[in-house]
Design a protein around this motif. Structure first.
Motif, PDB file in Angstrom:
ATOM      1  N   ARG A  97      -0.888   3.585   3.433  1.00 16.45           N
ATOM      2  CA  ARG A  97      -1.678   2.411   3.819  1.00 16.45           C
ATOM      3  C   ARG A  97      -1.060   1.139   3.256  1.00 16.45           C
ATOM      4  O   ARG A  97      -0.497   1.136   2.166  1.00 16.45           O
ATOM      5  CB  ARG A  97      -3.112   2.549   3.306  1.00 16.45           C
ATOM      6  N   ASP A  98      -1.185   0.035   3.996  1.00 17.72           N
ATOM      7  CA  ASP A  98      -0.807  -1.268   3.465  1.00 17.72           C
ATOM      8  C   ASP A  98      -1.721  -1.626   2.301  1.00 17.72           C
ATOM      9  O   ASP A  98      -2.938  -1.421   2.368  1.00 17.72           O
ATOM     10  CB  ASP A  98      -0.954  -2.351   4.544  1.00 17.72           C
ATOM     11  N   LEU A  99      -1.148  -2.166   1.248  1.00 22.41           N
ATOM     12  CA  LEU A  99      -1.917  -2.637   0.100  1.00 22.41           C
ATOM     13  C   LEU A  99      -3.007  -1.616  -0.280  1.00 22.41           C
ATOM     14  O   LEU A  99      -4.200  -1.899  -0.208  1.00 22.41           O
ATOM     15  CB  LEU A  99      -2.554  -3.994   0.433  1.00 22.41           C
TER      16      LEU A  99
ATOM     17  N   GLY B  80      -8.130  -3.647   7.447  1.00 19.15           N
ATOM     18  CA  GLY B  80      -7.030  -3.246   8.314  1.00 19.15           C
ATOM     19  C   GLY B  80      -6.925  -1.735   8.426  1.00 19.15           C
ATOM     20  O   GLY B  80      -6.064  -1.108   7.803  1.00 19.15           O
ATOM     21  N   LEU B  81      -7.772  -1.147   9.237  1.00 16.15           N
ATOM     22  CA  LEU B  81      -7.907   0.309   9.308  1.00 16.15           C
ATOM     23  C   LEU B  81      -7.170   0.952  10.481  1.00 16.15           C
ATOM     24  O   LEU B  81      -7.249   2.177  10.648  1.00 16.15           O
ATOM     25  CB  LEU B  81      -9.395   0.681   9.394  1.00 16.15           C
TER      26      LEU B  81
ATOM     27  N   GLY C  32      -6.943  10.643   1.752  1.00 17.60           N
ATOM     28  CA  GLY C  32      -7.308  10.844   3.140  1.00 17.60           C
ATOM     29  C   GLY C  32      -7.464   9.505   3.838  1.00 17.60           C
ATOM     30  O   GLY C  32      -7.227   8.441   3.261  1.00 17.60           O
ATOM     31  N   SER C  33      -7.889   9.538   5.084  1.00 23.61           N
ATOM     32  CA  SER C  33      -7.975   8.314   5.879  1.00 23.61           C
ATOM     33  C   SER C  33      -8.961   7.317   5.295  1.00 23.61           C
ATOM     34  O   SER C  33      -8.682   6.125   5.224  1.00 23.61           O
ATOM     35  CB  SER C  33      -8.366   8.656   7.321  1.00 23.61           C
ATOM     36  N   THR C  34     -10.122   7.804   4.875  1.00 25.29           N
ATOM     37  CA  THR C  34     -11.140   6.941   4.269  1.00 25.29           C
ATOM     38  C   THR C  34     -11.756   7.605   3.043  1.00 25.29           C
ATOM     39  O   THR C  34     -12.911   7.366   2.718  1.00 25.29           O
ATOM     40  CB  THR C  34     -12.254   6.606   5.288  1.00 25.29           C
ATOM     41  N   TRP C  35     -10.988   8.440   2.372  1.00 26.50           N
ATOM     42  CA  TRP C  35     -11.508   9.173   1.219  1.00 26.50           C
ATOM     43  C   TRP C  35     -10.383   9.511   0.244  1.00 26.50           C
ATOM     44  O   TRP C  35      -9.217   9.591   0.608  1.00 26.50           O
ATOM     45  CB  TRP C  35     -12.223  10.458   1.661  1.00 26.50           C
TER      46      TRP C  35
END
Length: 259
Positions: free
Chosen positions: A125-127, A134-135, A165-168
């Protein structure tokens, strides 16, 4: 429900967030009026506001907006605080710097949810230290994993180590029963932080091969608590383990704080 600085938000005020998509946020689960790790969520918003906007954030004001948004809401629910500048312009981003507070509320699912099956994919992921809006990249990889028959995606960094993970956040239980958190650039999750404060653990680089050889794996975020990982790629993992039970009990024992 959506409010901007405590009042109903207009479509025109939302357009910059949708079209320019610069901002940051935190997501909090509300159970019986309380939020686990509320001070950590406020610290995140303060830190990220400085990183994204170079501005200070009045967290007392944020808490007021959250409290107002939760009034009369059915619980459990999930409240998201997004900090963005409705006046932002894609061509003149340096002129933006007056962030406003958008609060949205939605229903919360049962906790913990069913175990998930994760597909490993190379992605960073960026930053990563900022919970920004920015997902696209993360959600694009999630969609690819779901199209391949999985529930979600597990990121592998350029050096071959598991990150998140993507959001975890992801954690593991090794063969000695110790919790292992990957040493990698990741979002410093609030749920992960609460567990690190209360449960014995170690932090170490984890390769994909090592991840698949762990005694158990789990995902954490504020919405799901501690969720077992049932598989990584074609490798099945146990979804029942005494350490996972203890982690869930530890997390649920954290007292929620009212905003």
């Amino acid at each position: 429900m959506a409010t901007l600085n405590g009042r109903p938000v207009s479509p025109d005020e939302l357009l910059p967030l949708a079209l320019v998509n610069v901002g940051h946020f935190t997501t909090m689960r509300v159970d019986d009026g309380g939020i686990r790790g509320l001070p950590l969520h406020m610290e995140r918003l303060t830190k990220d506001c400085k990183a994204v906007w170079g501005a200070d954030l009045d967290t007392d004001r944020v808490r007021d907006f959250v409290r107002e948004a939760l009034d009369g809401q059915t619980q459990p629910c999930v409240v998201r605080v997004t900090v963005y500048d409705p006046k932002v312009d894609m061509g003149h981003l340096a002129d933006a710097g007056e962030p406003q507070v958008l609060v949205t509320v939605r229903g919360a699912g049962a906790m913990p949810p069913a175990p998930l099956r994760a597909r490993s994919m190379p992605y960073e992921r960026d930053l990563p230290e900022v919970k920004h809006v920015g997902l696209f990249g993360a959600l694009h990889t999630r969609r690819g994993a779901q199209l391949a028959g999985f529930d979600d995606v597990l990121f592998i960094g350029r050096e071959g180590f598991v990150s998140e993970g993507s959001t975890w956040n992801v954690g593991f239980v090794d063969r000695n029963g110790t919790v292992v958190w990957p040493q990698a650039p990741v979002l410093p999750g609030v749920t992960m932080a609460l567990l690190r404060q209360r449960a014995e653990h170690r932090i170490a680089p984890v390769t994909l091969e090592q991840a698949k050889g762990m005694a158990a794996a789990f995902a954490t975020n504020a919405g799901i608590g501690v969720r077992a990982v049932a598989a990584i790629d074609d490798t099945e993992l146990p979804t029942e383990h005494p350490v996972l039970d203890r982690l869930r009990e530890t997390y649920l024992s954290v007292a929620g704080e009212r905003p």
